[in-house]
Motif scaffolding. Structure first.
Motif, mmCIF file in Angstrom:
data_model
loop_
_atom_site.group_PDB
_atom_site.id
_atom_site.type_symbol
_atom_site.label_atom_id
_atom_site.label_comp_id
_atom_site.label_asym_id
_atom_site.label_seq_id
_atom_site.Cartn_x
_atom_site.Cartn_y
_atom_site.Cartn_z
ATOM 1 N N GLN A 65 -0.678 42.548 11.200
ATOM 2 C CA GLN A 65 -0.397 41.114 11.183
ATOM 3 C C GLN A 65 -1.371 40.374 12.104
ATOM 4 O O GLN A 65 -1.871 40.936 13.075
ATOM 5 N N GLY A 66 -1.606 39.118 11.762
ATOM 6 C CA GLY A 66 -2.487 38.301 12.590
ATOM 7 C C GLY A 66 -2.035 36.852 12.610
ATOM 8 O O GLY A 66 -0.907 36.527 12.192
ATOM 9 N N PHE A 80 1.549 32.430 12.312
ATOM 10 C CA PHE A 80 1.694 33.880 12.420
ATOM 11 C C PHE A 80 2.090 34.466 11.070
ATOM 12 O O PHE A 80 3.019 34.000 10.419
ATOM 13 N N ILE A 81 1.355 35.479 10.639
ATOM 14 C CA ILE A 81 1.649 36.169 9.379
ATOM 15 C C ILE A 81 2.579 37.332 9.686
ATOM 16 O O ILE A 81 2.250 38.220 10.477
ATOM 17 N N ARG A 82 3.738 37.340 9.059
ATOM 18 C CA ARG A 82 4.742 38.365 9.338
ATOM 19 C C ARG A 82 4.996 39.195 8.088
ATOM 20 O O ARG A 82 5.368 38.654 7.036
ATOM 21 N N VAL A 220 8.408 44.325 9.070
ATOM 22 C CA VAL A 220 7.637 45.458 9.592
ATOM 23 C C VAL A 220 6.417 44.888 10.317
ATOM 24 O O VAL A 220 6.005 43.760 10.064
ATOM 25 N N ASN A 221 5.843 45.701 11.224
ATOM 26 C CA ASN A 221 4.684 45.230 12.000
ATOM 27 C C ASN A 221 3.354 45.497 11.319
ATOM 28 O O ASN A 221 2.447 44.663 11.358
ATOM 29 N N ASN A 222 3.230 46.673 10.738
ATOM 30 C CA ASN A 222 1.968 47.000 10.071
ATOM 31 C C ASN A 222 2.194 47.997 8.947
ATOM 32 O O ASN A 222 3.287 48.560 8.807
ATOM 33 N N VAL A 260 -5.072 38.483 8.788
ATOM 34 C CA VAL A 260 -4.652 39.880 8.631
ATOM 35 C C VAL A 260 -5.804 40.755 9.093
ATOM 36 O O VAL A 260 -6.932 40.592 8.639
ATOM 37 N N HIS A 261 -5.527 41.650 10.030
ATOM 38 C CA HIS A 261 -6.551 42.552 10.557
ATOM 39 C C HIS A 261 -6.476 43.873 9.801
ATOM 40 O O HIS A 261 -5.437 44.530 9.800
#
Length: 410
Positions: A65-66, A80-82, A220-222, A260-261
């Motif tokens: 997320q980024g 913030f992208i969640r 979720v985080n990633n 988004v990374h």
């Protein structure tokens, strides 16, 4: 080759010219020594990078997320992208995905306890495929499975350091219940991880269970995945597809890299390996150049030896010595000096690398400087060939000397 008289003559010649022989041999030994040290250091760098990659599979892509940095479709930057479970489902449809898992971390209370023992460790919620992404090595029991996720089971697979901290006196953790942030979870497995102590000081629990028990909703985080035998080019295409999917779902500009990374381990690992291949090639060029300088010295010395022994060679030929025996005599001396000096340089280089490897502290991107045994054998073979090559021209000259002209030499 085993003619004792020839060997006696060679050693007498060397004994008469000790300093000259020493300096010639030193140049060869130094060349091999530097080649071994440079190659060992290059392998040390490569081992360090490989060690850094060991914590995860080499063919992975990580999506994190980024925060948006561009305005898009009426949305302002700084949003913030969640990620949610839906993002995991969408990314899992990308062609080329082998194993895939969503993940999030329990931050608010990371205390684990069993009986009177307790400690603070990392708590990660994930899916069964995460064991493949993280290259987890199960030593006892099992990792999480699909049934754990489907039935929201309160089970956990714990790292070795966690097991050693909570279960004293060799007690088997499998089947026991530990408290995870105050909630009882049954231990189903103990694992190791080549990533090091950090990665085995954690536990894994099912995503579905964590979302339910710890009020995680569907977030979720990633999301991480492996790509099988996918090429670097295809992995780059997958990154583009993933970014496009996420940009449509979360309404950010596809070119916004901060929204988004995405870490493409396939591409990065290949870049490192290409870099080290170039470094090794450069090292070989330098090392061989140094060896050639030494070999030229040997060749020049043998030319001088031939000139000094012109009358002796003439007498030998007048008494029936064949050109082959003359060539063999000169080549033997050349190969002896080159091979012996090179072997000394090889041994000293290997010993120094071993010493450095033992005293060197653990540092990033450098580990276990070493020389491959095949490389060492190859270097030895090069030495023998180079010694023969260094003596060949002087040997040909010696063989071409006419006895009458040689006897006239003063």
């Amino acid at each position: 080759m085993f003619d004792l008289d020839k060997w006696q003559e060679i050693f007498e010649t060397i004994n008469k010219n000790k300093l000259r022989t020493f300096l010639t041999g030193f140049s060869v030994a130094w060349g091999i020594f530097m080649l071994v040290i440079l190659l060992g250091s290059g392998y040390g760098l490569e081992n360090g990078v490989r060690k850094d990659f060991e914590g995860d599979a080499e063919n992975t892509i990580w999506v994190n997320q980024g925060i948006t940095s561009m305005a898009h479709e009426g949305y302002k930057p700084g949003r913030f992208i969640r990620f949610t479970n839906k993002d995991y489902e969408e990314i899992s449809k990308v062609d080329g995905v082998e194993f895939i898992s969503s993940r999030f971390r329990i931050w608010r209370n990371n205390t684990l306890s069993y009986g009177k023992e307790y400690g603070s460790f990392d708590i990660f919620a994930c899916l069964p495929d995460y064991g493949k992404v993280e290259t987890v090595e199960v030593k006892n029991g099992r990792f999480l499975n699909e049934i754990d996720v489907e039935k929201n089971r309160k089970v956990t697979s714990i790292g070795r350091i966690v097991a050693e901290s909570l279960f004293k006196n060799g007690e088997d953790p499998i089947g026991k219940y530990i408290r995870v942030s105050g909630v009882p979870f049954q231990v189903v497995g103990v694992f190791e991880d080549p990533g090091g102590d950090r990665d085995i000081s954690r536990i894994y629990i099912p995503v579905s269970t964590a979302q339910m028990v710890f009020n995680g909703g569907n977030y979720v985080n990633n999301i991480s995945m492996t790509t099988g035998n996918t090429s670097v080019e295809r992995s780059q295409e997958m990154v583009t597809e993933i970014r496009d999917k996420m940009s449509r779902r979360h309404h950010f500009a596809p070119e916004d890299q901060r929204a988004v990374h995405i870490w493409n381990n396939v591409e990065n690992f290949q870049q490192f390996m290409t870099l080290f291949a170039s470094i090794r090639f450069f090292i070989w060029i330098i090392g061989i150049g140094t060896i050639i300088a030494g070999i030229v010295g040997v060749s020049n010395i043998m030319m001088i030896v031939v000139k000094e022994r012109t009358r002796e060679i003439g007498i030998r030929k007048s008494m029936g010595a064949t050109p082959g025996s003359i060539i063999g005599l000169v080549l033997q001396e050349s190969v002896l000096i080159t091979a012996f000096a090179g072997y000394i340089g090889l041994v000293l280089g290997v010993v120094l690398l071993e010493f450095i490897g033992k005293i060197l502290p653990d540092i990033d991107y450098f580990a276990n400087p070493e020389i491959n045994i095949n490389v060492a054998l190859g270097a030895t073979a090069i030495l023998v060939f180079a010694g023969a090559l260094a003596g060949f021209v002087p040997a040909r000259r010696a063989a071409s000397i006419r006895p009458v002209e040689a006897l006239k030499e003063e």
